[in-house]
Design a protein around this motif. Sequence first.
Motif, PDB file in Angstrom:
ATOM      1  N   PHE A  60      -2.151  -6.544  12.474  1.00  0.00           N
ATOM      2  CA  PHE A  60      -3.400  -5.870  12.061  1.00  0.00           C
ATOM      3  C   PHE A  60      -4.543  -6.890  12.041  1.00  0.00           C
ATOM      4  N   ASP A  70     -11.976   0.732   6.534  1.00  0.00           N
ATOM      5  CA  ASP A  70     -11.790   1.244   7.906  1.00  0.00           C
ATOM      6  C   ASP A  70     -10.758   2.377   7.992  1.00  0.00           C
ATOM      7  N   TYR A  92      -7.210   2.523   1.174  1.00  0.00           N
ATOM      8  CA  TYR A  92      -7.417   1.273   0.421  1.00  0.00           C
ATOM      9  C   TYR A  92      -8.296   0.272   1.164  1.00  0.00           C
ATOM     10  N   ASN A 132       0.869  -1.190   0.000  1.00  0.00           N
ATOM     11  CA  ASN A 132       0.000   0.000   0.000  1.00  0.00           C
ATOM     12  C   ASN A 132       0.902   1.234   0.000  1.00  0.00           C
ATOM     13  N   GLY A 153     -11.287  -4.878   7.914  1.00  0.00           N
ATOM     14  CA  GLY A 153     -10.655  -3.786   7.175  1.00  0.00           C
ATOM     15  C   GLY A 153     -11.624  -3.243   6.138  1.00  0.00           C
ATOM     16  N   GLU A 190     -10.804  -8.813   2.935  1.00  0.00           N
ATOM     17  CA  GLU A 190      -9.844  -8.513   4.003  1.00  0.00           C
ATOM     18  C   GLU A 190     -10.507  -8.115   5.321  1.00  0.00           C
TER      19      GLU A 190
HETATM   20  N1  ARG Z   1       0.303  -3.298   5.822  1.00  0.00           N
HETATM   21  C1  ARG Z   1      -1.035  -3.768   6.002  1.00  0.00           C
HETATM   22  C2  ARG Z   1      -1.651  -4.072   4.655  1.00  0.00           C
HETATM   23  O1  ARG Z   1      -1.367  -3.361   3.721  1.00  0.00           O
HETATM   24  C3  ARG Z   1      -1.866  -2.764   6.753  1.00  0.00           C
HETATM   25  C4  ARG Z   1      -3.243  -3.249   7.087  1.00  0.00           C
HETATM   26  C5  ARG Z   1      -4.105  -2.202   7.706  1.00  0.00           C
HETATM   27  N2  ARG Z   1      -5.316  -2.753   8.148  1.00  0.00           N
HETATM   28  C6  ARG Z   1      -6.528  -2.197   8.055  1.00  0.00           C
HETATM   29  N3  ARG Z   1      -7.522  -2.813   8.597  1.00  0.00           N
HETATM   30  N4  ARG Z   1      -6.736  -1.093   7.370  1.00  0.00           N
HETATM   31  O2  ARG Z   1      -2.402  -5.001   4.500  1.00  0.00           O
END
Ligand code: ARG
Length: 279
Positions: free
Chosen positions: A66, A168, A165, A20, A119, A116
């Motif tokens: 996470f 959340d 992206y 990301n 998220g 995901e």
């Molecule tokens: N580095 C992780 C990814 O890109 C960060 C995840 C963040 N999690 C979230 N629920 N927004 O997957």
Amino acid sequence: MKPKMLMCSPEYFGVEYVINPWMENQIHHIDRPQAHRQWEAFHRALSQQAEVFVLDPKPDMPDMVFTANAGLLVDGTFVLSRFKHPERQVEEPHFRDWFQHYAGDVAQLPDSIAFEGEGDALPQPGQDWIWAGYGFRTDLAAHRFIEQKVRRPVISLHLINPRFYHLDTCFCPLPDDRAMYYPDAFDADSLRCIESRIAPENRLLVSEEDAGHFACNTARVHDTLFMNHTSPALRRQLEVWGYRVALCPVDEFMKAGGANKCLTLVLDAADRPHTLHSA
Ligand code: ARG
């Protein structure tokens, strides 16, 4: 009753690949002792309000901290994530094993459909529907799968800004039919969809500055909001709605693209339906 939440300790947390925009130029740039201190302080604060379960981390899984991305648990059914990127797919068996033990009922998506977890899927407190994001990490087909598995309407929102992206990172549903969100993260149809369900006086539009500090990535327990950052203006608005802001800075984790909400997963919200009384 105390809500139940899941975290994962940050022993192996780091930025070791880029999936990301936040991770760009951050490889091996995590200050580990500082990340541990921030995680511990957040865990301590959250534990005062919630029963926090802590998952054992695994080596070579720097994003496992996470836990929001483990899946989605609704009414006893856990829908396991199917990560978009191979870098995170290795986490799936560990989350599956934990939830098989905890929830019993684990639903798995077909291999070709990405999802995901929290998220990208957030229940509206006090309502039956679940908001779900698509466009970056989660496929639209996953929304239909969730709808069937948990027997609740899923409202699809199209994410269009790569810095936001996951749903959340830019959308936080709140009790009493309220929500705070960063409008620039959504396409026009999705904004209309949000507006059709959230009345004007119940919308809190977050500025670019607050959104850039992951203000929407708030972990909520009853009327306490655990936030990485808030401007004085946003804090005032939240206080008018009856919230108490508990600042728990997690900027080391932002280098990986996540903040307080991403570091937690709701096992049992314990407050649905729930009514807050404004100050
Ligand atoms: N580095 C992780 C990814 O890109 C960060 C995840 C963040 N999690 C979230 N629920 N927004 O997957």
